[in-house]
Design a protein around this motif. Structure first.
Motif, PDB file in Angstrom:
ATOM      1  N   GLN A 189       1.029  -1.175  -0.213  1.00 41.64           N
ATOM      2  CA  GLN A 189       0.000   0.184   0.023  1.00 41.64           C
ATOM      3  C   GLN A 189       0.775   1.317  -0.098  1.00 41.64           C
ATOM      4  O   GLN A 189       0.486   2.276  -0.699  1.00 41.64           O
ATOM      5  CB  GLN A 189      -0.791   0.102   1.162  1.00 41.64           C
ATOM      6  CG  GLN A 189      -2.143  -0.976   1.312  1.00 41.64           C
ATOM      7  CD  GLN A 189      -2.923  -1.200   2.324  1.00 41.64           C
ATOM      8  OE1 GLN A 189      -2.463  -0.546   3.394  1.00 41.64           O
ATOM      9  NE2 GLN A 189      -3.540  -2.386   2.543  1.00 41.64           N
ATOM     10  N   GLU A 193       0.736   1.217  -4.198  1.00 40.28           N
ATOM     11  CA  GLU A 193      -0.611   1.550  -4.436  1.00 40.28           C
ATOM     12  C   GLU A 193      -0.974   2.691  -5.391  1.00 40.28           C
ATOM     13  O   GLU A 193      -1.551   2.817  -6.481  1.00 40.28           O
ATOM     14  CB  GLU A 193      -1.338   1.885  -3.069  1.00 40.28           C
ATOM     15  CG  GLU A 193      -2.773   2.238  -3.108  1.00 40.28           C
ATOM     16  CD  GLU A 193      -3.819   0.657  -2.801  1.00 40.28           C
ATOM     17  OE1 GLU A 193      -4.902   0.721  -3.098  1.00 40.28           O
ATOM     18  OE2 GLU A 193      -3.028  -0.172  -2.625  1.00 40.28           O
ATOM     19  N   GLN A 194      -0.158   3.839  -4.866  1.00 41.23           N
ATOM     20  CA  GLN A 194      -0.410   5.041  -5.847  1.00 41.23           C
ATOM     21  C   GLN A 194       0.050   4.865  -7.342  1.00 41.23           C
ATOM     22  O   GLN A 194      -0.619   5.447  -8.072  1.00 41.23           O
ATOM     23  CB  GLN A 194       0.507   6.367  -5.113  1.00 41.23           C
ATOM     24  CG  GLN A 194       0.174   7.719  -5.659  1.00 41.23           C
ATOM     25  CD  GLN A 194       0.861   8.717  -4.657  1.00 41.23           C
ATOM     26  OE1 GLN A 194       1.502   8.249  -3.913  1.00 41.23           O
ATOM     27  NE2 GLN A 194       0.794   9.810  -5.198  1.00 41.23           N
ATOM     28  N   ARG A 195       1.044   4.339  -7.532  1.00 46.15           N
ATOM     29  CA  ARG A 195       1.647   4.046  -8.720  1.00 46.15           C
ATOM     30  C   ARG A 195       0.794   2.978  -9.534  1.00 46.15           C
ATOM     31  O   ARG A 195       0.238   3.466 -10.808  1.00 46.15           O
ATOM     32  CB  ARG A 195       2.851   3.327  -8.989  1.00 46.15           C
ATOM     33  CG  ARG A 195       3.759   3.768 -10.088  1.00 46.15           C
ATOM     34  CD  ARG A 195       5.278   3.628 -10.009  1.00 46.15           C
ATOM     35  NE  ARG A 195       5.909   2.172  -9.369  1.00 46.15           N
ATOM     36  CZ  ARG A 195       6.473   1.772  -8.297  1.00 46.15           C
ATOM     37  NH1 ARG A 195       7.024   2.774  -7.508  1.00 46.15           N
ATOM     38  NH2 ARG A 195       6.614   0.506  -8.258  1.00 46.15           N
ATOM     39  N   LYS A 197      -2.740   2.706  -9.167  1.00 51.10           N
ATOM     40  CA  LYS A 197      -3.804   3.594  -9.430  1.00 51.10           C
ATOM     41  C   LYS A 197      -3.696   4.571 -10.567  1.00 51.10           C
ATOM     42  O   LYS A 197      -4.395   4.722 -11.328  1.00 51.10           O
ATOM     43  CB  LYS A 197      -4.331   4.424  -8.123  1.00 51.10           C
ATOM     44  CG  LYS A 197      -4.854   3.238  -6.984  1.00 51.10           C
ATOM     45  CD  LYS A 197      -5.960   2.433  -7.583  1.00 51.10           C
ATOM     46  CE  LYS A 197      -6.506   1.658  -6.559  1.00 51.10           C
ATOM     47  NZ  LYS A 197      -7.387   2.000  -5.508  1.00 51.10           N
ATOM     48  N   SER A 198      -2.409   5.221 -10.604  1.00 53.13           N
ATOM     49  CA  SER A 198      -2.128   6.097 -11.607  1.00 53.13           C
ATOM     50  C   SER A 198      -2.033   5.312 -13.022  1.00 53.13           C
ATOM     51  O   SER A 198      -2.735   5.982 -13.919  1.00 53.13           O
ATOM     52  CB  SER A 198      -0.821   6.736 -11.307  1.00 53.13           C
ATOM     53  OG  SER A 198      -0.235   7.574 -12.330  1.00 53.13           O
TER      54      SER A 198
END
Length: 205
Positions: A189, A193-195, A197-198
């Motif tokens: 997470q 996670e951020q990568r 979702k991008s």
């Protein structure tokens, strides 16, 4: 493919040193052959290599890193894009190959883990959480690798009408995008996670 094989061989024989497989070279050859089948474009030795390489960096977090590695080796051992029972057949193949070499408890555990890679349902079992997150780590890859991954998946489903494929694929990716959180472990997470979702957002828009 050659660049992956030495790493895979090293991984396999480390497992052999731990578990003492009865026919390590024969089983390795069969697995490499399986992951090299012509109907595969993503579920190949490249995917296996990426999973096992990632596993190396998170071993300290695991309770049974050897079992996670073995589950990764077999989780896509059977793969037919037109079939719905690949995970079941992969689990059965694992049992067929290694039931005589492992404890009954280990066989049961790893079979359940392989089956769990079908639905990626939430679990409280830490090692399984990491296994499932590793399997989805591709979603957080570099933009170039993510584009390649999407092309590879499309190649595996070349038998589907392109318009239908486009709709269905976006449904799958939207499901991943809307899953909160996408990854089950705190490690993933925070780091992935951020990568992921991008990457997903760029595709489904």
């Amino acid at each position: 493919m050659q660049q992956y094989l030495s790493t895979l061989e090293k991984s396999w024989f480390e497992l052999h040193q731990y578990y003492h497989f009865s026919e390590p070279q024969k089983m390795l050859n069969k697995l490499i052959s399986a992951y090299s089948e012509k109907q595969r474009a993503y579920h190949t030795v490249q995917h296996l290599y990426e999973c096992l390489t990632l596993l190396e960096s998170i071993k300290p977090y695991l309770n049974d890193a050897h079992a996670v590695a073995l589950a990764l080796w077999f989780h896509d051992a059977v793969y037919d894009p037109k079939a719905k029972d690949n995970e079941l057949k992969s689990a059965e193949l694992f049992e067929q190959y290694l039931a005589a070499d492992l404890s009954h408890q280990t066989v049961i555990k790893i079979k359940q883990w392989i089956l769990a890679t079908q639905k990626h349902a939430p679990t409280d079992e830490l090692d399984l959480q990491f296994l499932l997150d590793i399997d989805l780590a591709i979603l957080a890859s570099s933009p170039a690798r993510f584009v390649e991954y999407e092309q590879q998946i499309q190649q595996e489903y070349a038998w589907v009408d392109p318009e239908i494929y486009s709709v269905k694929r976006k449904e799958v990716l939207r499901h991943f995008y809307q899953t909160e959180p996408l990854y089950q472990t705190e490690y993933f997470q925070q780091s992935f996670e951020q990568r992921a979702k991008s990457n997903l957002k760029n595709i489904i828009q």
